[in-house]
Motif scaffolding. Sequence first.
Motif, PDB file in Angstrom:
ATOM      1  N   GLU A   1       0.809  -1.210   0.000  1.00 23.66           N
ATOM      2  CA  GLU A   1       0.000   0.000   0.000  1.00 23.66           C
ATOM      3  C   GLU A   1       0.847   1.267   0.000  1.00 23.66           C
ATOM      4  O   GLU A   1       0.516   2.232  -0.684  1.00 23.66           O
ATOM      5  CB  GLU A   1      -0.929  -0.008   1.217  1.00 23.66           C
ATOM      6  CG  GLU A   1      -1.947  -1.153   1.190  1.00 23.66           C
ATOM      7  CD  GLU A   1      -2.858  -1.122   2.396  1.00 23.66           C
ATOM      8  OE1 GLU A   1      -2.743  -0.171   3.203  1.00 23.66           O
ATOM      9  OE2 GLU A   1      -3.684  -2.042   2.543  1.00 23.66           O
TER      10      GLU A   1
ATOM     11  N   SER B   1      -0.259   1.272  -4.306  1.00 23.97           N
ATOM     12  CA  SER B   1      -1.506   1.935  -3.928  1.00 23.97           C
ATOM     13  C   SER B   1      -2.346   0.995  -3.076  1.00 23.97           C
ATOM     14  O   SER B   1      -2.205  -0.228  -3.141  1.00 23.97           O
ATOM     15  CB  SER B   1      -2.300   2.358  -5.163  1.00 23.97           C
ATOM     16  OG  SER B   1      -2.877   1.240  -5.808  1.00 23.97           O
TER      17      SER B   1
ATOM     18  N   THR C   1      -5.467   0.520  -3.438  1.00 22.15           N
ATOM     19  CA  THR C   1      -6.457  -0.145  -4.296  1.00 22.15           C
ATOM     20  C   THR C   1      -5.855  -1.310  -5.063  1.00 22.15           C
ATOM     21  O   THR C   1      -6.388  -2.427  -5.057  1.00 22.15           O
ATOM     22  CB  THR C   1      -7.062   0.864  -5.286  1.00 22.15           C
ATOM     23  OG1 THR C   1      -7.649   1.932  -4.547  1.00 22.15           O
ATOM     24  CG2 THR C   1      -8.106   0.187  -6.160  1.00 22.15           C
ATOM     25  N   ASN C   2      -4.733  -1.069  -5.722  1.00 22.57           N
ATOM     26  CA  ASN C   2      -4.169  -2.073  -6.621  1.00 22.57           C
ATOM     27  C   ASN C   2      -2.966  -2.812  -6.063  1.00 22.57           C
ATOM     28  O   ASN C   2      -2.506  -3.789  -6.670  1.00 22.57           O
ATOM     29  CB  ASN C   2      -3.769  -1.409  -7.945  1.00 22.57           C
ATOM     30  CG  ASN C   2      -4.947  -0.830  -8.683  1.00 22.57           C
ATOM     31  OD1 ASN C   2      -6.025  -1.427  -8.721  1.00 22.57           O
ATOM     32  ND2 ASN C   2      -4.774   0.355  -9.257  1.00 22.57           N
TER      33      ASN C   2
ATOM     34  N   THR D   1       1.801  -2.409  -8.695  1.00 19.46           N
ATOM     35  CA  THR D   1       1.579  -2.459 -10.138  1.00 19.46           C
ATOM     36  C   THR D   1       2.926  -2.415 -10.844  1.00 19.46           C
ATOM     37  O   THR D   1       3.698  -1.472 -10.671  1.00 19.46           O
ATOM     38  CB  THR D   1       0.707  -1.289 -10.623  1.00 19.46           C
ATOM     39  OG1 THR D   1      -0.579  -1.391  -9.994  1.00 19.46           O
ATOM     40  CG2 THR D   1       0.527  -1.328 -12.127  1.00 19.46           C
TER      41      THR D   1
ATOM     42  N   ASP E   1      -3.822  -9.467 -10.817  1.00 23.13           N
ATOM     43  CA  ASP E   1      -4.846  -8.852 -11.659  1.00 23.13           C
ATOM     44  C   ASP E   1      -4.161  -8.447 -12.961  1.00 23.13           C
ATOM     45  O   ASP E   1      -3.357  -7.501 -12.982  1.00 23.13           O
ATOM     46  CB  ASP E   1      -5.449  -7.637 -10.961  1.00 23.13           C
ATOM     47  CG  ASP E   1      -6.654  -7.055 -11.713  1.00 23.13           C
ATOM     48  OD1 ASP E   1      -6.885  -7.456 -12.876  1.00 23.13           O
ATOM     49  OD2 ASP E   1      -7.348  -6.193 -11.135  1.00 23.13           O
TER      50      ASP E   1
ATOM     51  N   LYS F   1      -8.553 -11.699 -12.604  1.00 18.02           N
ATOM     52  CA  LYS F   1      -8.085 -11.810 -11.223  1.00 18.02           C
ATOM     53  C   LYS F   1      -7.950 -13.278 -10.843  1.00 18.02           C
ATOM     54  O   LYS F   1      -8.843 -14.083 -11.108  1.00 18.02           O
ATOM     55  CB  LYS F   1      -9.048 -11.099 -10.277  1.00 18.02           C
ATOM     56  CG  LYS F   1      -9.085  -9.587 -10.471  1.00 18.02           C
ATOM     57  CD  LYS F   1      -9.980  -8.926  -9.450  1.00 18.02           C
ATOM     58  CE  LYS F   1      -9.988  -7.405  -9.632  1.00 18.02           C
ATOM     59  NZ  LYS F   1     -10.830  -6.734  -8.621  1.00 18.02           N
TER      60      LYS F   1
ATOM     61  N   SER G   1       0.354  -3.370 -17.928  1.00 23.09           N
ATOM     62  CA  SER G   1       0.883  -3.559 -16.574  1.00 23.09           C
ATOM     63  C   SER G   1       0.125  -4.671 -15.883  1.00 23.09           C
ATOM     64  O   SER G   1      -0.942  -5.109 -16.337  1.00 23.09           O
ATOM     65  CB  SER G   1       0.783  -2.261 -15.767  1.00 23.09           C
ATOM     66  OG  SER G   1      -0.578  -1.857 -15.633  1.00 23.09           O
TER      67      SER G   1
ATOM     68  N   SER H   1      -0.976  -6.084 -11.776  1.00 23.90           N
ATOM     69  CA  SER H   1      -1.080  -5.690 -10.372  1.00 23.90           C
ATOM     70  C   SER H   1      -1.014  -6.913  -9.465  1.00 23.90           C
ATOM     71  O   SER H   1      -1.622  -7.955  -9.759  1.00 23.90           O
ATOM     72  CB  SER H   1      -2.377  -4.916 -10.118  1.00 23.90           C
ATOM     73  OG  SER H   1      -2.352  -3.682 -10.803  1.00 23.90           O
TER      74      SER H   1
ATOM     75  N   LYS I   1      -1.644  -7.897  -5.503  1.00 22.46           N
ATOM     76  CA  LYS I   1      -2.258  -7.382  -4.275  1.00 22.46           C
ATOM     77  C   LYS I   1      -1.424  -7.695  -3.039  1.00 22.46           C
ATOM     78  O   LYS I   1      -1.358  -6.903  -2.110  1.00 22.46           O
ATOM     79  CB  LYS I   1      -3.672  -7.961  -4.122  1.00 22.46           C
ATOM     80  CG  LYS I   1      -4.514  -7.289  -3.046  1.00 22.46           C
ATOM     81  CD  LYS I   1      -4.859  -5.862  -3.407  1.00 22.46           C
ATOM     82  CE  LYS I   1      -5.798  -5.221  -2.396  1.00 22.46           C
ATOM     83  NZ  LYS I   1      -6.068  -3.810  -2.693  1.00 22.46           N
TER      84      LYS I   1
END
Length: 544
Positions: free
Chosen positions: A345, A366, A368-369, A372, A405, A466, A528, A530, A532
Motif C-alpha cells: 500500500e 496503492s 487499491t491495486n 503495479t 490482476d 483476477k 501492466s 497488479s 495485491k
Amino acid sequence: MVSSICTLAQSTTLVNPILTGFYPDPSVAKVGSDYYLINSTFSYFPGLPVFHSKDLKNWKQIGNVISRPSQMNFMGHRMTRGLFAPAISYHNGTYYVTCTLIDKGGNFVVTANDPAGPWSDPVWLPEVKGIDPSLYFDDTKAYIVYNSDAPENKPLYSGHRTVRMYEFDPVNLKVVGEEKILINGGVDISKKPVWIEAPHFIKKGEWYFLYAAEGGTSVNHSEVVFRSKSIWGPFIPYEHNPILTQKDLPADRKHPITSAGHAQFVEGPDGKMYAIFLAVRPYEDNYYNTGRETFIAPVEWKDGWPVINPDSKEIKYTYKTNYKEIKQKNALPQSGNFQYTLSFEKELDPALIFFRTCDSSSFSLSKTNGLTLKLKPETCMELGNPAFIGKRQQHINSSAEIALDFSAKSDNEKAGLIIFQDEKHFYYLCKSKDKGNDVIQLFKSNPESNNMNLLTQVLLAAGAEKMQLRIDSEGKNYSFRYALKPNKWVLLKDNVDAKFLSTHVAGGFIGCVFGMYATSSGIETSNSASFKYLRYAGNDPMFK
C-alpha cells in the motif's frame, strides 16, 4: 538509530539458522548493546542488507548498504556475480563496510553515521587486489586484511591463495605503506589447502588471532585460526585446526547442516563469545535451494585458542543462553517456521529485491491495486533489469502465493510468480495468451537455448483477470497451483524437479527467490500487472 524493542524472559534459545534462506557470508559488529549484521547479495538490488538485534536471535532488517542506483548497479552482471563477502565494523562514531564488486570494480569501502543508512558512495581501493576485505581497528591504527593471489601470482596448485594486509587510514579511506603476506596457502601449505578467505582479527591478551575460512564454500568448508604477538606476524596455526567444520560427519545424519565456515566472532549479551557463520541445510545429499544461510554457535577458549561449537562436532539447531531475549516489533520473522503476508500500500519491505538495480518508474504502490508492475521487454534470462520484485525462499518446505490482476494483450505478455535460481534455472507460473486465448502457463528454463520450455497450460474463460497463483516447495519437488475463486486451489502440476534449481546443479553462490515477474518478451508495451500481496509460509521438520 532507535529501535522499538520489548524485553522477554531471562533466557534465550538461539534457533539456527538465525537468518533462514539466501543470507550468505555474514559479518557482524557489536556497538554498545546493539548488533548489526550484513550479508552478500551478489547482483540483487538493493545490496547488502543491514540487520539489527539486541540478543543475537531476533533480527530486524533496518536498511541496505547499497540502496541507491547512483551508488552502484550491477547491469550486465550475472546474478551470481556482483557483491561478494562484505564486512562491517565500527570506530569512533562511524560505521564502515568493505566489500568486493567482483569482475568489474574490485574492492571498496562505504561509511555511515547510522547503520540504517544512508551509506556513502563507494570509495575504491585499487591497491587491495583480491576478495573479502575486512577492517580491523587496533588501539591506535587500522588495518585492512583480505584474500589475495599466491605469491608473485604463481600458484603452486589450484586454489592456492594468500591472506594479505595493509595499514589503513580510516579518515581518508585509503591504504598506508606496503602490503604484507600474513598467510601463504593456509594452515599447512604442504597439504595444499585451498581458498584461505574471509579473514578477521580478534585480540585477546597479548595475542592477535587471525581466523579465516578454508576449503572452499561447499562441503569441505571450514574455519581455521592462527595467532601472533604482532599483528604483522609471523602467525602460527592452531595445532587442532579446523575450529569449525562439518565435512567429516556421517552423511546420513538426520537434518544435516553442511558447508560451515566464513565465521566472525562477536561478544554476546552475556559476555561470552559467539561465532556467526554460513552453512547450508540440504534436503538430500548436497542438494539445497535455500542457498547459504546465517548460523550461530558458542565459542570457548581452550588452551588459549578459540574453538567454535566445542561440545559437539555437529552444529545444533538450538543453543540455550542465560540472557534476556529482546524481540523487536514490526520485524519479519527470520528463524524457525513462520509465515507472513506483504501488502503493497505505501512502501516496499526492505527485504524485497530487484535484479541489478531499481527502476522506480517501472512500478507503483496503492491501497487499491497494491503493487503495479509495468511490463518490460527485458526477461529474467538476460543481464538487465526486468520487471521483477522478489523475496527469498527461506525453507525447504514452503509456499509462496500472490493475488494477480492482469489481462494479457498478446502471446508475448506474461505476468505471474517465478521461482528463480539464476538466468538459466527457474520455473515460471504465469497468466498469458496462447493464440489469442487466455491461459495459465508453466514454463521451465532451458539452459542450453537460453529460452523457456512450456511444461503445461490450462485454458481460461475469456475475461478471467483476477486470480491467485501459488508455488509450493517440498524438498526435491515443486508444485504449482492457481485459484480463479479465492482460495479454491487447482493443481496445475506437481512433482516438478526442484534439484534443477539447486546450487548443486546450477552452480554459483545464490539461493532461490520467489518473484513477482512480468514481461512483454522483447516487445514494447504499455500494459501492466497488479499484485495485491505476496504471502509466504515455511514449515520445515527440524523446527518442530
